[in-house]
Design an enzyme around this catalytic site. Structure first.
Site, PDB file in Angstrom:
ATOM      1  N   ARG A   9     -16.377  41.283 -21.720  1.00 23.84           N
ATOM      2  CA  ARG A   9     -17.326  40.182 -21.517  1.00 23.84           C
ATOM      3  C   ARG A   9     -17.506  39.432 -22.833  1.00 23.84           C
ATOM      4  O   ARG A   9     -18.018  39.971 -23.806  1.00 23.84           O
ATOM      5  CB  ARG A   9     -18.669  40.686 -20.994  1.00 23.84           C
ATOM      6  CG  ARG A   9     -19.657  39.536 -20.756  1.00 23.84           C
ATOM      7  CD  ARG A   9     -20.800  39.880 -19.822  1.00 23.84           C
ATOM      8  NE  ARG A   9     -21.750  40.822 -20.385  1.00 23.84           N
ATOM      9  CZ  ARG A   9     -22.960  41.068 -19.873  1.00 23.84           C
ATOM     10  NH1 ARG A   9     -23.344  40.432 -18.772  1.00 23.84           N
ATOM     11  NH2 ARG A   9     -23.760  41.953 -20.422  1.00 23.84           N
ATOM     12  N   GLU A  47     -25.504  33.976 -12.571  1.00 23.47           N
ATOM     13  CA  GLU A  47     -26.790  34.425 -13.103  1.00 23.47           C
ATOM     14  C   GLU A  47     -27.643  33.272 -13.635  1.00 23.47           C
ATOM     15  O   GLU A  47     -28.666  33.513 -14.278  1.00 23.47           O
ATOM     16  CB  GLU A  47     -26.569  35.454 -14.216  1.00 23.47           C
ATOM     17  CG  GLU A  47     -25.725  34.942 -15.373  1.00 23.47           C
ATOM     18  CD  GLU A  47     -25.438  36.004 -16.419  1.00 23.47           C
ATOM     19  OE1 GLU A  47     -25.994  37.113 -16.313  1.00 23.47           O
ATOM     20  OE2 GLU A  47     -24.655  35.730 -17.346  1.00 23.47           O
ATOM     21  N   ASP A  95     -31.009  38.057 -15.489  1.00 22.44           N
ATOM     22  CA  ASP A  95     -30.900  36.753 -16.132  1.00 22.44           C
ATOM     23  C   ASP A  95     -31.251  35.640 -15.160  1.00 22.44           C
ATOM     24  O   ASP A  95     -31.866  34.627 -15.537  1.00 22.44           O
ATOM     25  CB  ASP A  95     -29.483  36.546 -16.681  1.00 22.44           C
ATOM     26  CG  ASP A  95     -29.415  36.747 -18.188  1.00 22.44           C
ATOM     27  OD1 ASP A  95     -30.251  36.172 -18.893  1.00 22.44           O
ATOM     28  OD2 ASP A  95     -28.530  37.480 -18.649  1.00 22.44           O
ATOM     29  N   ASP A 152     -31.763  45.199 -21.851  1.00 25.13           N
ATOM     30  CA  ASP A 152     -30.913  44.345 -22.666  1.00 25.13           C
ATOM     31  C   ASP A 152     -31.557  42.967 -22.728  1.00 25.13           C
ATOM     32  O   ASP A 152     -32.716  42.793 -22.362  1.00 25.13           O
ATOM     33  CB  ASP A 152     -29.468  44.314 -22.154  1.00 25.13           C
ATOM     34  CG  ASP A 152     -29.319  43.633 -20.803  1.00 25.13           C
ATOM     35  OD1 ASP A 152     -30.320  43.094 -20.270  1.00 25.13           O
ATOM     36  OD2 ASP A 152     -28.196  43.625 -20.263  1.00 25.13           O
TER      37      ASP A 152
END
Length: 705
Positions: free
Chosen positions: A319, A411, A439, A610
């Site tokens: 990613r 997202e 997100d 996160d």
């Protein structure tokens, strides 16, 4: 001070240049001068385009803010709102009928259904654990977690009572996944006497046992009558090994704190090691020194007598970061920083080219593809930019067109609302769409920041928009031909210590037709794999494809409080919950450079945190503050009281720096305050700009000391 060297008009961190020129380029036969010339050309063309896309985000947000402010105090007119979004170009026309045309996709992505791990690239041990999680012990997963309705293991050593519960649960799983023609696996005393209901489920044998298959996933029965477990089993069965994490996303984004060249080199070096196959990590555990490396494949002889192997490693994605951030690793001719997403695309692809050329110890993609997940893209124009960028990277590295595949994370609100057009923009390289509801919730709040106060954070999960979002993602993916070519994924189970709850709830993900979903650990991957034995995802998709796709009207419903009158206690409770989670994450990010970890929540339940969870908490507090639900003094009071709680929760960490009472000295606490009090003005509500600034300040102070 950073030492830089010039490369084709770029001022490159010397250590990064050395890493690329010595470690990355020679194996793939790439000339360094040609590489830097090509890289300079790419950033020369794409950095201005990148900046223009970010400006479009800001322009659209400003118009949306103004629209809501003009209608303050009025009920939302859904039809007028949708018409306005079309007028300003936030919503684009549907692309019409099309089917994706991605080629050379590995079966783990295209035709199999199973768990997916996400792992921070900066932690080599975790990275190796995730890469090795292709196969996992079901017995270990049952024995060491709360997955079973049975008393936990007692004592040091093996607990036969707990072991008996594990064996019984294992037999129950076998009865459902590979049923016998008559009776139960619990009744067998000799595995050779088995008669399967479907004999084609038997595949062959390994050195340690027998291999079966169900819904495309392997199940290995391991026999060792002399082991503590095997001694208590009438068949001598000592373990059931499940195919678990089919794929793993190696993350350079939300789960890492990478703010400068030093961090980026460490990240790229670990990606190089895991692709090359020689990554290792030595650590202390239980008073002993251990070294972890990548697992080999497991040799197997098929029922026809042919020699083959069970894959020992998860198929790896990488990613990259999104379009927003820049990084000081490489300075452009005008002295500005290079967009980090462009840097990631070039360097991670160059590293992965070793795999494409067959130069690695184990191999990742058997189809010769490079798999990059691209997060935080807003709408089809940004997806098209990524497609063009990947074309340029392929040309630089001499790769065939569409060697680099892309995973599109659904997202951001503008992507969700225009998902078909986003897929169309990358239709020849897309291999992955998924819903990142964390997100996505942060962007939902920020996009409609000025529409009014949002409902409480926990209640957002039950909103109309989120149900439509999850359903539309699968339905639109199926409509445009992703099944059999690409993954359709679902989000993370964030509570790694609550496996009993996960087993009860996360089966909902494959039942949506998604052929993968995120899990927080290899153990969770093994347990979640059981769900894909219960649900035939690809068979279920035939039914799902016939269902109507929820309309935009549902997706665009804003989760506004609509006149809710919360008590002071309720406001305080909400602020405390947000503040505690925010501080628990930020303090490790700023002070220790830890981008993802298990953070105790306000009730001391460990949750994987996160930047996505941070985005929600900070934006929610900023929204309530903006609309007068709370005051600045109330927010600061919550932050200070929760700082004391977070300090107590981290009392056992020798590296931890307390915040309580150190309001002016604690950079972490100041960063947390900024995330809330400056939250409204942050681009798309992202936390990265402030986190990076405060982390760089912390690193400079540590270096000076």
């Amino acid at each position: 001070m950073t030492k830089r060297i010039e490369r084709c008009g770029l001022r490159v961190d010397a250590a990064l240049a050395q890493f690329i020129e010595n470690e990355v380029l020679p194996p793939i036969g790439q000339d360094a001068d040609a590489f830097w010339s090509g890289f300079a050309a790419i950033v020369g063309e794409y950095a201005p385009r990148n900046r223009a896309l970010l400006q479009t985000r800001e322009d659209l947000q400003a118009r949306i803010d103004a629209w809501h402010e003009e209608r303050a105090g009025q009920p939302l007119d859904a039809q007028a709102y949708e018409a306005f979004l079309r007028e300003i170009g936030y919503l684009v026309p549907e692309p019409g009928d099309f089917t994706i045309a991605t080629k050379n996709v590995d079966p783990e992505i295209a035709t199999m259904a199973g768990p997916q791990l996400v792992v921070p690239v900066l932690n080599a041990r975790f990275l190796l654990n995730a890469a090795n999680a292709r196969r996992g012990s079901l017995y270990d997963a049952f024995y060491g977690t709360d997955a079973l309705d049975a008393p936990p293991a007692q004592g040091p050593g093996y607990d036969p009572q707990r072991g008996g519960a594990v064996i019984a649960a294992g037999r129950d799983f076998l009865d459902r996944a590979i049923p016998l023609a008559r009776g139960s696996w619990a009744d067998l005393s000799d595995v050779a006497q088995r008669v399967l209901a479907d004999d084609t489920q038997y595949l062959g044998e390994t050195e340690k046992g027998l291999v079966f298959t169900n819904n495309g996933l392997t199940i290995e029965l391991v026999f060792d009558p002399q082991s503590p477990v095997g001694q208590g089993d009438r068949m001598g069965l000592s373990d059931i090994v499940l195919e678990a994490a089919l794929t793993t996303i190696v993350d350079l984004e939300d789960s890492v704190a990478a703010v400068d060249a030093e961090d980026k080199i460490a990240a790229y070096a670990n990606w190089l090691g895991v692709i090359r196959g020689d990554l290792s990590d030595t650590f202390e555990k239980g008073g002993k020194t251990q070294t972890r490396t990548l697992s080999p494949d497991t040799p197997m002889v098929t029922r026809e007598g042919e020699r083959t192997a069970l894959p020992g490693r998860s198929l790896l994605f990488v990613r990259n970061v999104g379009h927003l951030m820049t990084n000081p690793s490489v300075l452009l001719p005008d002295g500005s920083e290079t967009p980090e997403g462009i840097l990631d695309a070039v360097v991670t692809s160059a590293i992965s080219t070793q795999d494409v050329k067959g130069l690695t110890r184990h191999g990742n993609s058997r189809q010769g593809s490079i798999y990059i997940v691209k997060p935080k893209m807003h709408g089809p124009e940004e997806c098209a930019f990524t497609d063009d960028l990947f074309n340029a990277v392929e040309d630089l590295l001499g790769l065939a067109r569409h060697t680099i595949k892309v995973g599109v994370m659904d997202e951001e609100r503008r992507t969700s609302a225009n998902l078909a057009a986003c897929i169309a923009a990358v239709k020849e390289r897309v291999v992955f769409i998924n819903t990142g509801f964390l997100d996505r919730t942060g962007d939902e709040i920020h996009t409609s920041m000025r529409a009014g106060p949002m409902i409480r954070k926990a209640d957002i999960k039950g909103s109309t928009w989120i149900s439509a979002y999850e359903t539309r993602n699968v339905a639109i993916g199926l409509k445009h031909g992703l099944s059999g070519i690409a993954q359709i994924g679902k989000g993370m189970w964030a509570a790694p210590d609550r496996m009993h709850d996960m087993l009860a709830q996360k089966i909902g993900h494959p039942r949506t037709g998604a052929n993968t979903a995120w899990v927080p650990s290899p153990t969770a991957a093994t347990l979640h794999a059981m769900h894909y034995h219960q649900v035939d995802v690809f068979g279920l998709r035939e039914e799902i494809a016939q269902e109507a796709i929820p309309g935009l009207d549902q997706l665009l419903q804003i989760p506004l409080a609509n006149g809710a009158n919360w008590s002071p206690e309720e406001v305080r409770e909400e602020l405390d919950n947000n503040a505690q989670g925010l501080l628990g994450y930020v303090v490790r990010w700023i002070d220790q450079g830890v981008g993802c970890s298990k953070v105790p929540d306000i009730n001391d339940v460990g949750l994987m945190e996160d930047r996505a969870t941070l985005r929600i908490s900070s934006q929610h507090m900023a929204n309530w503050l903006l609309h007068g639900v709370c005051t600045r003094e109330q927010v600061l009071d919550s932050l200070q009281r929760m700082a004391a709680k977070v300090d107590a929760q981290n009392a056992g960490d020798p590296l931890y720096e307390p915040m309580d009472g150190n309001w002016e000295r604690s950079l972490a606490f100041q960063a947390a305050c900024d995330l809330v009090f400056k939250g409204v003005e942050q681009p798309s509500g992202y936390t990265e700009p402030l986190l990076h600034a405060w982390r760089l300040k912390k690193k400079s102070l540590v270096l000076a000391a």
